[in-house]
Each structure stands twice: as C-alpha cells, then as structure tokens.
Design an enzyme around this catalytic site. Structure first.
Site, PDB file in Angstrom:
ATOM      1  N   HIS A  43      12.676  57.652  31.330  1.00  0.00           N
ATOM      2  CA  HIS A  43      14.040  58.109  31.632  1.00  0.00           C
ATOM      3  C   HIS A  43      14.987  56.901  31.625  1.00  0.00           C
ATOM      4  CE1 HIS A  43      17.226  60.558  33.256  1.00  0.00           C
ATOM      5  NE2 HIS A  43      16.411  61.591  33.438  1.00  0.00           N
ATOM      6  N   ASP A  91      24.197  66.761  29.070  1.00  0.00           N
ATOM      7  CA  ASP A  91      22.823  66.858  29.566  1.00  0.00           C
ATOM      8  C   ASP A  91      22.132  67.805  28.599  1.00  0.00           C
ATOM      9  OD1 ASP A  91      20.457  66.850  30.906  1.00  0.00           O
ATOM     10  OD2 ASP A  91      21.245  67.538  32.832  1.00  0.00           O
ATOM     11  N   GLU A 120      16.286  60.039  26.309  1.00  0.00           N
ATOM     12  CA  GLU A 120      14.897  60.366  26.599  1.00  0.00           C
ATOM     13  C   GLU A 120      14.229  60.987  25.372  1.00  0.00           C
ATOM     14  OE1 GLU A 120      15.186  62.810  30.308  1.00  0.00           O
ATOM     15  OE2 GLU A 120      17.270  62.152  30.111  1.00  0.00           O
TER      16      GLU A 120
END
Length: 348
Positions: free
Chosen positions: A180, A243, A311
């Site tokens: 992450h 996101d 990620e």
C-alpha cells in the site's frame, strides 16, 4: 551495495527491526519487520541530501494509530471482498468483516499487523531483505494456513522489486497481496507538480461501498483517462479524489509489464510501476485523520491529498467476479507475484 539492521523496539511476538539497503548510487530502501513495511525510499537530490519519496513514520507504533496502511504489505487479499464472503467449489467461505459488511485488506488481523521474520542477501546483482511468516487461519480468519514470503530487492539500476510468494497451504484459500505504497515525489505536502500516466482503457464500476459491480467502464473522455501524461492535481480536484481500480496489462496476469508512470515536474524525480497482474488501485488520501505526522514532513501535520497510493494487484473482489483474475490458491500449489518500482530523474 550494503545493508544494515537494527532493533528499534519490541512487540508481543518479539523484536521489531529496521533493515536498510543502499545501492552504489546512494538510493536507500528501509523496511520494518512490523507489517513487512516499506518505511523509506530515499533518493539523492542535487544538494547531496536524501529525500524520502514515500510516506512513513519514524516510530513503528504510529503505523497502527490510523487506517492508512502506509506502505505496508497488505493481504492475504488487498482491497475489498464484498459481503466478506466468496464461493469456491460450491463451498461458501465467510471472512472477517472490518468495513461494514465487507472484508478490507485482509481483515483486522491481516499481514500488515504481523511482525515478520527476515533474512538478508547481498550479491553482485542486488541487495535483498526477505520477510517470511506462517499465516494461520485461526488468527486472520481466512481458510487454510499458508507460508508467505515478501522480498524487497534493490539493484544498481535504482529499481526496487517486491516479490510475494505463497506456498505450503493446508487447504484452498485466496491470495492477492500488494504494498500500500504512498508516493509524493516532491519536497512539498501536495501533488501540485505531479503528473501521471496509467496504461489503462478501463476502470471498474463501484457501488456505494466501493465494491466492484462486475462492470468495466471505458475511461475515454472522463476524469479517469490517464493514457496520456496528465497533470494529477486538477484531475483529483475535478473528480473529488480517487479511490478506484484500473484495468492494466491488457487485463491479463501473465508477465511483468509497465502499468503506470508518476513524475514530479519540478524535481524531475519519477517512478515507473511494473506488475504481473491486471489491476492498479489509486487512492488520493481524500479523508485523513488529524494528528498524523509523517517523517518526511519534519514536524508538520499530514495534509489531505498529500500523496497518492498506487497499489498493484489482481483486480479487487476478483474472487466474486468472472474475468477479474484468479486469486484462488489450492492445496499443493504455490504462487508468485511481482511489483517493480523503477526510480528515475528526468533532469539529470
């Protein structure tokens, strides 16, 4: 190249160690046994000083005072698993819930909260820190016990490679790890001088809980189109943050490919991201708690949208969607994944 190790604290399971690797160009990678964490990615500036281009904390205990998972190893499964469950071979598996009804980043006892054993290796080609741990179903709530190794390799071409391996599994389980990592390539607390390119034609459609619906949406003429190098901050502001998961590598998981480039126009520092999987999740820290102090900020409180997480993984919730990738790991099998971060400076 060289490597050094020091004990910096203790947890219930034993000593917490910091391991630092340096190549012949002065690039330094520091990792922690807690969470198999990438604490520092230090690159030399023209002044001779070192700049940390990732978010990290000076005190290892600070990693567990927030939910950022900053530069920690995430698993067994990165991202969200909808309804914290999946079906395999007509068996329904229930997983621990830690975000509403969903399982996020391996649940509350995921890889990021474990303290790992390690060995080091120094040879002519690279310097390496290899973390290893046995993950138990009785601890993390995932089916089967499995041994996991996470290797950080730094070479003299300024490339950091992270290798994940899972093996010796006692029963069918799922495995889709990542790091992450949060990048800020500048010496500021914002992304105003950053530009981004992602080799992706599609992103995943998400529901209100950020669970994939199963649909892939073309990025053409949207805020998600990063196929050409694009100034990052205006896109973040226009989209009210990101996101999101992008389909990369042609949607396949067969070999290592370049999937994205992040570049700071002012310093010239850049990172090329490589992966042998089909997903790239970006997260722009749009909601951040108070009283978070990253080491690189030198006493200043962390700011919203200070960095971008990138990620590399198999697409989120893959176990519940046909065509998202296979993350099932059956007994008697093993699996290897690779993420590469190639540092460069465009002005030198």
């Amino acid at each position: 190249m060289k490597i050094s190790c020091e004990i910096i604290g203790k947890v219930d399971s034993g000593d917490v160690s910091k391991i630092s690797m340096e190549n012949n160009n002065g690039v330094v990678i520091s990792t922690l046994t807690t969470g198999a964490t990438l604490q520092e990615f230090l690159v030399p500036m023209e002044t001779g000083a070192l700049k940390n281009i990732v978010l990290g904390f000076s005190d290892f205990e600070d990693y567990y005072k927030n939910n950022l998972c900053a530069c920690q190893s995430i698993g067994r499964v990165a991202g969200r698993i909808g309804k914290a469950s999946y079906t395999h071979n007509m068996v329904l598996y229930s997983l621990p819930k830690n975000e509403g009804d969903n399982c996020l980043h391996g649940g509350p006892k995921g890889m990021q909260v474990q303290n790992w054993n390690y060995v080091t290796n120094l040879n002519d080609d690279y310097v390496e820190t290899k973390f290893i741990r046995r993950l138990y179903s009785s601890v993390d709530g995932f089916p089967g016990d499995v041994t996991v190794s996470i290797s950080y390799r730094l070479n003299n071409n300024n490339r950091l490679t992270i290798l994940f391996e899972a093996f010796d599994v006692t029963e069918s389980t799922v495995f889709n790890p990542t790091n992450h990592v949060y990048f800020n390539l500048s010496d500021k607390q914002d992304l105003s001088s950053h530009e981004l390119q992602i080799y992706s034609d599609y992103r995943l459609e998400l529901d209100s809980e950020l669970i994939p619906t199963g649909q892939k949406i073309n990025v053409d003429e949207t805020n998600y189109d990063f196929r050409k190098t694009t100034d990052l901050l205006p896109r973040i502001e226009a989209n009210n943050g990101f996101d999101d998961a992008f389909v990369v590598g042609g949607g396949t998981c067969d070999h290592v490919k370049e999937v994205a480039i992040l570049h700071d126009k002012e310093s010239g520092d850049g990172i090329e991201i490589f992966s042998n999987r089909n997903g790239l999740v970006i997260f722009t820290m749009d909601d951040i708690e108070d009283n978070i102090y990253f080491a690189r900020d030198k006493g200043k409180m962390a700011k919203r949208r200070e960095a971008i997480a990138m990620e590399a993984q198999t697409l989120p919730d893959a176990v519940n969607h046909k065509g998202f990738g296979d993350i099932i790991l059956d007994k008697g099998h093993s699996v290897n994944y690779e993420i590469g971060f190639q540092y460069f400076n465009s002005s030198r």
